[in-house]
Design a protein around this motif. Sequence first.
Motif, mmCIF file in Angstrom:
data_model
loop_
_atom_site.group_PDB
_atom_site.id
_atom_site.type_symbol
_atom_site.label_atom_id
_atom_site.label_comp_id
_atom_site.label_asym_id
_atom_site.label_seq_id
_atom_site.Cartn_x
_atom_site.Cartn_y
_atom_site.Cartn_z
ATOM 1 N N MET A 1 -16.831 -30.877 -0.731
ATOM 2 C CA MET A 1 -17.611 -31.763 -1.604
ATOM 3 C C MET A 1 -17.708 -31.158 -3.012
ATOM 4 O O MET A 1 -17.642 -31.849 -4.000
ATOM 5 C CB MET A 1 -19.033 -31.927 -1.043
ATOM 6 N N GLN A 2 -17.873 -29.816 -3.029
ATOM 7 C CA GLN A 2 -18.063 -29.114 -4.297
ATOM 8 C C GLN A 2 -16.774 -29.158 -5.129
ATOM 9 O O GLN A 2 -15.699 -28.848 -4.622
ATOM 10 C CB GLN A 2 -18.412 -27.653 -3.963
ATOM 11 N N ARG B 1 -15.077 -25.583 -10.523
ATOM 12 C CA ARG B 1 -15.618 -25.568 -11.889
ATOM 13 C C ARG B 1 -15.202 -24.307 -12.640
ATOM 14 O O ARG B 1 -15.006 -23.267 -12.033
ATOM 15 C CB ARG B 1 -17.144 -25.658 -11.842
ATOM 16 N N TRP C 1 -26.949 -13.568 -12.136
ATOM 17 C CA TRP C 1 -27.610 -14.824 -11.740
ATOM 18 C C TRP C 1 -26.561 -15.902 -11.491
ATOM 19 O O TRP C 1 -26.620 -16.641 -10.512
ATOM 20 C CB TRP C 1 -28.578 -15.283 -12.838
ATOM 21 N N SER D 1 -24.761 -15.454 -8.184
ATOM 22 C CA SER D 1 -25.610 -15.784 -7.030
ATOM 23 C C SER D 1 -25.887 -17.277 -6.918
ATOM 24 O O SER D 1 -26.167 -17.768 -5.836
ATOM 25 C CB SER D 1 -26.972 -15.093 -7.122
ATOM 26 N N ASN D 2 -25.871 -17.990 -8.039
ATOM 27 C CA ASN D 2 -26.308 -19.384 -8.016
ATOM 28 C C ASN D 2 -25.204 -20.413 -8.213
ATOM 29 O O ASN D 2 -25.343 -21.546 -7.772
ATOM 30 C CB ASN D 2 -27.375 -19.618 -9.091
ATOM 31 N N LEU D 3 -24.139 -20.030 -8.887
ATOM 32 C CA LEU D 3 -23.105 -21.022 -9.201
ATOM 33 C C LEU D 3 -21.781 -20.720 -8.494
ATOM 34 O O LEU D 3 -20.779 -21.394 -8.721
ATOM 35 C CB LEU D 3 -22.907 -21.114 -10.715
ATOM 36 N N PRO E 1 -21.184 -20.536 -4.812
ATOM 37 C CA PRO E 1 -21.517 -20.547 -3.386
ATOM 38 C C PRO E 1 -20.347 -19.998 -2.557
ATOM 39 O O PRO E 1 -19.234 -19.869 -3.064
ATOM 40 C CB PRO E 1 -21.745 -22.036 -3.094
ATOM 41 N N VAL F 1 -19.498 -25.228 -17.454
ATOM 42 C CA VAL F 1 -20.862 -24.697 -17.595
ATOM 43 C C VAL F 1 -20.792 -23.462 -18.493
ATOM 44 O O VAL F 1 -19.833 -22.695 -18.393
ATOM 45 C CB VAL F 1 -21.452 -24.240 -16.226
ATOM 46 N N VAL G 1 -26.840 -22.744 -19.334
ATOM 47 C CA VAL G 1 -27.872 -22.027 -18.586
ATOM 48 C C VAL G 1 -28.287 -20.808 -19.401
ATOM 49 O O VAL G 1 -27.433 -19.999 -19.770
ATOM 50 C CB VAL G 1 -27.358 -21.540 -17.215
#
Lengths: 158, 158
Positions: free
Chosen positions: A1-2, A5, A23, A26-28, A30, A118, A150
Motif C-alpha cells: 500500500m505504501q 518515497r 526521527w 524511525s518514523n518515515l 517503516p 518530503v 518536517v
Amino acid sequence: MQQERRILVAVDESQESMHALSWCLSNLFPQNTKNTLILLYVKPPPVCSSYDATGYLFGGDVIETMEKYSRELANSVMARAETVYTDFNTNIEVEKKVGSGDAKEVICAAVKKLGADVLVMGSHDYGFFKRTLLGSVSDHCSKHVRCPVVVVKRPKDV
Amino acid sequence: MQQERRILVAVDESQESMHALSWCLSNLFPQNTKNTLILLYVKPPPVCSSYDATGYLFGGDVIETMEKYSRELANSVMARAETVYTDFNTNIEVEKKVGSGDAKEVICAAVKKLGADVLVMGSHDYGFFKRTLLGSVSDHCSKHVRCPVVVVKRPKDV
C-alpha cells in the motif's frame, strides 16, 4: 500500500540535524520500506574575493586551507549521518549530495531537482533575537518548497 | 521496532487540512501501526460582548445562531475527517477534540496537554501580503511546540 518515497534530510554539523535524521528513520522508514534517503549537506559558498572584511589580502594558502576545511567538514557530517542510518537499517537506499551556497536556497532547489517527496530538517531552538537576526532556514524552506516539510527539534533532555 | 505514537492533526474546514490528514495517514501510520490519531478542531472564541464592531447590540438569538453555526461547522469538519481515516483504515485508534479560542494558542496547548509526539498541519499557500497580515498558524506552532511539526501543502494539481 505504501508508495515509494524520496525523503530528503538536510544535514549539517549540528546535533539537531542528526536528531532529525534519526526521527526520520524511525518514523518515515517503516519496515520493508522502499523509500530512498537523500542526505544533503550544504557547504558555505566558496570564497569569491581574496580580501577579508578588513581589506587584507588573503593568500592562496589561506583560501586553500579554508576550502580543505570545508571539504573535511562535509565528509565528517556525511560519516556521522552514515553511522546513524547504518545503526538503524543497513538496507536503506541512500543518495548523498553536497551542495554549496546559501543553505536555504540550495535546499529548496535540491528538493525540486531531486524530486523529493518530503523534506526533513532539524531546528535550532534559537531565542527571538537570534532567530530574527539569523533568519531561519526551516522557516524559509517551509514557505518555498511544495512538498511536506518536517521540522524536528532536539528534545530538551538530550 | 516502531514505537506507539500519538499524532495530532489540526483540522479545519479547508481542503488543505484534509490533505494533511491524508498525508499523515499514508506516511505516519504504517501497516499494523498502534499509533493514535488525535483530531483537533479549534472553534473561534465564543462571542463575549453583545456589541458588534459598529456598536449595535446583538440579540440573544444572533449569538445563539452564531454558536449553533460554530457547533455545526465543528461536526461537519469531524465528519469529513472521519471519511478520510475510515477510507484509509478502520482500525486506527482515534481521539477527537474540539477546542475554542485562538487556533495557534489552542493547538500549542493541546500538543502539550494531550502528549502528542508529532503535530501535523495543512498550510494555506497564501502570498506574502496575506501571510504578513494574517500571520501563520503553522509558523507559530513550529516555533512553540517541542515535538516535530509536519507542514503539508496541498499539491498544485488538486
